[in-house]
Design a protein around this motif. Sequence first.
Motif, PDB file in Angstrom:
ATOM      1  N   ILE A   4       7.554  -3.363   0.784  1.00 30.02           N
ATOM      2  CA  ILE A   4       6.104  -3.244   0.782  1.00 30.02           C
ATOM      3  C   ILE A   4       5.617  -2.873  -0.613  1.00 30.02           C
ATOM      4  O   ILE A   4       4.621  -3.391  -1.098  1.00 30.02           O
ATOM      5  N   ARG A   7       5.098  -5.771  -3.114  1.00 35.64           N
ATOM      6  CA  ARG A   7       4.113  -6.805  -2.812  1.00 35.64           C
ATOM      7  C   ARG A   7       2.744  -6.544  -3.417  1.00 35.64           C
ATOM      8  O   ARG A   7       1.957  -7.454  -3.566  1.00 35.64           O
ATOM      9  N   HIS A   8       2.454  -5.268  -3.699  1.00 36.43           N
ATOM     10  CA  HIS A   8       1.096  -4.960  -4.123  1.00 36.43           C
ATOM     11  C   HIS A   8       0.866  -5.069  -5.630  1.00 36.43           C
ATOM     12  O   HIS A   8      -0.223  -4.837  -6.089  1.00 36.43           O
ATOM     13  N   ASN A  10      -0.191  -6.186  -9.043  1.00 32.10           N
ATOM     14  CA  ASN A  10      -1.378  -6.984  -9.211  1.00 32.10           C
ATOM     15  C   ASN A  10      -1.480  -7.592 -10.600  1.00 32.10           C
ATOM     16  O   ASN A  10      -1.544  -8.786 -10.783  1.00 32.10           O
ATOM     17  N   VAL A  35      -9.384  -4.948 -10.615  1.00 32.76           N
ATOM     18  CA  VAL A  35      -8.674  -3.727 -10.259  1.00 32.76           C
ATOM     19  C   VAL A  35      -8.550  -3.662  -8.738  1.00 32.76           C
ATOM     20  O   VAL A  35      -9.500  -3.947  -8.029  1.00 32.76           O
ATOM     21  N   ALA A  36      -7.370  -3.289  -8.247  1.00 37.96           N
ATOM     22  CA  ALA A  36      -7.142  -3.340  -6.801  1.00 37.96           C
ATOM     23  C   ALA A  36      -7.492  -2.029  -6.129  1.00 37.96           C
ATOM     24  O   ALA A  36      -7.453  -0.957  -6.742  1.00 37.96           O
ATOM     25  N   PHE A  37      -7.789  -2.122  -4.851  1.00 39.96           N
ATOM     26  CA  PHE A  37      -8.074  -0.949  -4.029  1.00 39.96           C
ATOM     27  C   PHE A  37      -6.816  -0.065  -3.965  1.00 39.96           C
ATOM     28  O   PHE A  37      -5.717  -0.548  -3.789  1.00 39.96           O
ATOM     29  N   HIS A  38      -7.020   1.233  -4.159  1.00 41.52           N
ATOM     30  CA  HIS A  38      -5.937   2.231  -4.144  1.00 41.52           C
ATOM     31  C   HIS A  38      -4.955   2.088  -5.302  1.00 41.52           C
ATOM     32  O   HIS A  38      -3.841   2.580  -5.248  1.00 41.52           O
ATOM     33  N   PRO A  87      -0.127   0.524  -6.559  1.00 44.02           N
ATOM     34  CA  PRO A  87      -0.494   1.806  -5.971  1.00 44.02           C
ATOM     35  C   PRO A  87       0.437   2.923  -6.419  1.00 44.02           C
ATOM     36  O   PRO A  87       1.464   2.668  -7.050  1.00 44.02           O
ATOM     37  N   THR A 121       5.615   3.464  -2.151  1.00 38.44           N
ATOM     38  CA  THR A 121       4.187   3.796  -2.101  1.00 38.44           C
ATOM     39  C   THR A 121       4.016   4.959  -1.122  1.00 38.44           C
ATOM     40  O   THR A 121       4.745   5.080  -0.144  1.00 38.44           O
TER      41      THR A 121
ATOM     42  N   ILE B  14     -14.049  -4.070  -2.731  1.00 39.74           N
ATOM     43  CA  ILE B  14     -13.207  -3.508  -1.672  1.00 39.74           C
ATOM     44  C   ILE B  14     -13.487  -2.020  -1.572  1.00 39.74           C
ATOM     45  O   ILE B  14     -13.455  -1.300  -2.574  1.00 39.74           O
ATOM     46  N   GLU B  38      -2.253 -12.029   0.731  1.00 42.76           N
ATOM     47  CA  GLU B  38      -1.466 -11.686   1.921  1.00 42.76           C
ATOM     48  C   GLU B  38      -2.123 -12.146   3.211  1.00 42.76           C
ATOM     49  O   GLU B  38      -1.567 -11.982   4.281  1.00 42.76           O
ATOM     50  N   THR B  60      -6.051  -2.319   3.255  1.00 42.52           N
ATOM     51  CA  THR B  60      -6.470  -3.194   2.154  1.00 42.52           C
ATOM     52  C   THR B  60      -5.908  -2.770   0.803  1.00 42.52           C
ATOM     53  O   THR B  60      -6.309  -3.308  -0.223  1.00 42.52           O
ATOM     54  N   GLU B  61      -4.989  -1.823   0.821  1.00 45.05           N
ATOM     55  CA  GLU B  61      -4.390  -1.382  -0.442  1.00 45.05           C
ATOM     56  C   GLU B  61      -3.870  -2.592  -1.206  1.00 45.05           C
ATOM     57  O   GLU B  61      -3.180  -3.448  -0.645  1.00 45.05           O
ATOM     58  N   GLY B  62      -4.214  -2.676  -2.482  1.00 43.99           N
ATOM     59  CA  GLY B  62      -3.706  -3.763  -3.307  1.00 43.99           C
ATOM     60  C   GLY B  62      -4.615  -4.991  -3.372  1.00 43.99           C
ATOM     61  O   GLY B  62      -4.391  -5.871  -4.188  1.00 43.99           O
ATOM     62  N   VAL B  63      -5.636  -5.055  -2.539  1.00 43.38           N
ATOM     63  CA  VAL B  63      -6.560  -6.188  -2.616  1.00 43.38           C
ATOM     64  C   VAL B  63      -7.522  -5.941  -3.781  1.00 43.38           C
ATOM     65  O   VAL B  63      -7.995  -4.818  -3.963  1.00 43.38           O
ATOM     66  N   ALA B  64      -7.798  -6.961  -4.567  1.00 41.28           N
ATOM     67  CA  ALA B  64      -8.622  -6.776  -5.762  1.00 41.28           C
ATOM     68  C   ALA B  64      -9.718  -7.834  -5.827  1.00 41.28           C
ATOM     69  O   ALA B  64      -9.567  -8.924  -5.264  1.00 41.28           O
ATOM     70  N   PRO B  65     -10.822  -7.527  -6.515  1.00 46.93           N
ATOM     71  CA  PRO B  65     -11.852  -8.552  -6.750  1.00 46.93           C
ATOM     72  C   PRO B  65     -11.219  -9.746  -7.460  1.00 46.93           C
ATOM     73  O   PRO B  65     -10.350  -9.563  -8.308  1.00 46.93           O
ATOM     74  N   HIS B  67      -9.511 -11.967  -5.777  1.00 46.73           N
ATOM     75  CA  HIS B  67      -8.563 -12.546  -4.816  1.00 46.73           C
ATOM     76  C   HIS B  67      -9.294 -13.534  -3.912  1.00 46.73           C
ATOM     77  O   HIS B  67     -10.504 -13.420  -3.680  1.00 46.73           O
ATOM     78  N   ARG B 109       1.924  -5.751   6.686  1.00 44.36           N
ATOM     79  CA  ARG B 109       0.609  -6.392   6.634  1.00 44.36           C
ATOM     80  C   ARG B 109       0.757  -7.894   6.566  1.00 44.36           C
ATOM     81  O   ARG B 109       1.782  -8.429   6.179  1.00 44.36           O
TER      82      ARG B 109
END
Lengths: 466, 562
Positions: A4, A7-8, A10, A35-38, A87, A121, B14, B38, B60-65, B67, B109
């Motif tokens: 996991i 995969r994140h 970015n 920039v990604a969430f978290h 993250p 993570t 997000i 994903e 939604t961790e890791g999702v970015a504008p 995408h 996920r």
Amino acid sequence: MTGIAARHDNHAGIERRGLAELRGPLAFVEGVAGVAFHEFVDLEGSDGVTRPGRVLSTTERGAIVEVFGVTDGLQLGASSVRFHGRPMRFGVGPELLGRVFDGLGSPRDSLPPPACVERRTIGGSPINPCRRAYPRDFLETGVSAIDALNSIVLGQKIPIFTESGLAHDALAMQIIRQARAPSVEKFAVVFVALGLPRDVATRYLDDLQTSGSRGRLIAFLNLADDPTAERLITPRLALTAAEYLAFDAGYHVLVVLHDITNYGEALREISAARGEVPSRKGYPGYLYSDLASLFERAGRIAGRPGSITQIPIVTLPSGDLTHPIPDLTGYVTEGQIVLDREIARRGVYPPVAILSSLSRLMSDGIGEGRTRDDHPDVAKQLYAAVARVERARGLASIIGIDELTEIERTYLRFGESFERELLTQRGDESRTIGETLDRAWRVLHELPRAELTRVRDEILEKHYAP
Amino acid sequence: MSDPAARAGVITEISGWVVRARAEVPLALREVVLVGDERLIGEVIALNRGEVTIQVYEETEGVAPGHPLYATGEPLSLELGPGLLGGVFDGVQRPLRMLAEQEGDFIGRGSRLPALDREKLWDFKPAIEAGSDVEPGRVLGTVMETPALPHPIIVPEGVSGNVKWIAAAGPRRITDVIARLDDGRELTMLQKWRARVRRPVRERLVPDAPLITGQRVLDTFFPLARGGTAAMPGGFGTGKTVTQHQLCRWAEADVIIFVGCGERGNEITQLIDELPRLIDPRTKRLLAERSILIANTSNMPVSAREASLFTGVTIGEYYRDLGYDVLLLADSISRWAEALREISGRLGEMPAEEGYPPYLSSALAAFFERAGRVVTLSGGHGSLTVITAISPPAGDLTEPVTRHAARFVRTFWTLDRQLAAARVFPAVSTRASYSEVPPGVTNWWSSQVSPGWAAAREEAMTFLEEASRIEETARLVGADSLPERERFLLRLADTFQEGFLQQNAYDAVDACCTPARQMALLETFMRVRREGLEQIAKGTAASALPIDFAALQRMKTAKELP
């Protein structure tokens, strides 16, 4: 779980000089995209000091970053932010055992960082309910009030509800020192200080290290004067470590989180800074889900040897059990152990209020083949009898002891002997479940046989000698 | 949710479960979209010119504008057909057992598996012949879904015509064509239905019978009608979950759906472990053969928790439409309401009370209205009964969720902390609970169990009310100062609490009590009361009455009643 983390990822990293806004622990950054969430962030302040942080929300124009560190004294223009493209992670491995970390996972014991086998993570993924193993193995704490009446099983989460000035620290330390389970060798303790005063934290560490528990202990310390926002990260680091020990390395892990009230207040502070709509007493609407994301990391998994048992400590704000933090904690956890000031005033240690305490997973973890065949009946009878004691005491305070019936006076005597013989024990006294139940029978002898309606006849024959 | 999905836009923002995107193609409100690389499952909840607001059902961790966003062209739909029974699904109907096989012990996920097994063969038996005219609800054939339950395959809503061809008896997959109509349309055993839309019926009926739960305090004092609605508020530690599990085990319904909505993982696991071992006392079959679990535990995504209630109720309506009596248990709607509140908060909507959105009340009403006893489209009878647990903050029954729910349910079971602390279970307060008993329920008891039911119930209610008044007095003056009559009633009320109201979930005999047995116990207690009062009126002291209270108390666990 593995896989996991990777995969994140970015982007390789984005740097941005200058902040748009600083408000308490929140930094607003403009002019960054993607920039990604978290996402994990380093904020280098105008003072040259780097603080970690995490992205709370992100748009095409910028991001809001939660900063785990002091933001006082920072200027907007001279500070800069580095986004890591992934993250937040924590390195786990067997070398974590015996170590002391700060609230962000850096060593606090002046030793080099431990070698890790994997960086994970920290948010954790929910355990698939189809893969959980229902907890039913008895965890002996050596404390009669818990083992007899609020028995804990491996994989349970059960908080201690307490008030300032009560003996929760002594009790928690005693549990940590004495906890054992039959035929369990790999046992570890993760101690998590959340906004704890320095002297209390030091007392825990000293106690645990001198009692020979050191090799099986990991401590994460976020102290009272450490940054508030950091408090939201500390338990997640600790639980990531605990998950590794339990589900990869096969340890039975006891996690003590002290104090959840401080954690809840940190959550409220961040929520208020973000301008979110509050629910009760200013706490955010997601307080329940957030607490659940910590407590639900306790448990067992089918086919894996270890377990995570959690004992969160909750100081009730002004003794109020209905305050949102204890209330919502009680809704997530599997029971509660309630300490009571009135009982403490009578000189009883541990001052456990039997009737308001409860272990939900008890019935499946006790009895023949687990503790002892008479345990379920003894517990039921003690509960019923203590309820009668409470009624008799209430009545006595209104109409006087002399007006009570004979049987009510018998219950008053039983109540005293219950507190003296069973409840009370020394802080360094560890009783086996057998000793605890034998004591319980001695106390039950204060009652006439006809009163013991909750005990099956065959059990009475064996244990109730006239 | 068909694949491959077409690219439909780009993510712009997000914030937790709420994601915003710029649409490149027209999207529909409530359409399912896939978010990011994903392909996380989401649902369009607002459209504003080119901007789409999406509620995502996964972390939604890791999702970015920047995408991508993909469209599916379909609303959030559920799969209905053979294979639901015995299943464990999450809030958006992902099959958790199969997910565990694919993903391992933790829920990852972006995993998408069809809810129903595509490979499994069902032994199809046609019920009609080619040339028949069919309309929605008409039974085309039957498969034995489990040994406990035949599953009629019905014509879906909106489809009618003449059957040109019907499959012969034999093994079929749920996606195999089993009938072809004259207009060329092909029917399979698999249907889809939108979770948020209620399924049509021919007629809604008034309740005609109680849903027997086997729990004395509920059936006798606060009965729930078949097709009715009940709310069970209780603070933590008042035995909500144990009571719900008891209902799940013993309630007289053909199909049981349990929605674990934002509650503890271990509790769901207990049910998953236990259902395949529990024997249904009526059919002597395994309970797992007629139950479905929807598990969206407290640490699973909040948005999927919001959807879980609709997933459960839609599956419930489907089995109702097959002609069954269905019971839906939801634990708890407070967690569902909190999910609603959290999503609303992230959308920046104006809150009403305690941060809940103003539409909380109408959303609850829409949910409860899906319960009922109906004539199905094909003319058969079915019912959906709904029991919801409520977890009021601080046990406060004036908080918004309890207050709104109370307006929409006819049966209200209040769990009491004092009773629970004294380990009296089920901890149903006889003073704070109520039930609007419909005439159909009274008639059922009178005709099926005993003509004296209504009178005995009335007498017992009066007795309990008087006993609780006496108890208050006794608390002030001591039991010894009471007159003989009151002392007797108090003693009998104590015995009644232990010997009738209290029920031991772990005792083989006591766990479930038949209506006849409930009535026999109740009548015995009421006879003892009348006889005792007569004796006392003649001058006998309460302590001298020839009554064996211990025997009365033990009567409930006796195999044979005297």
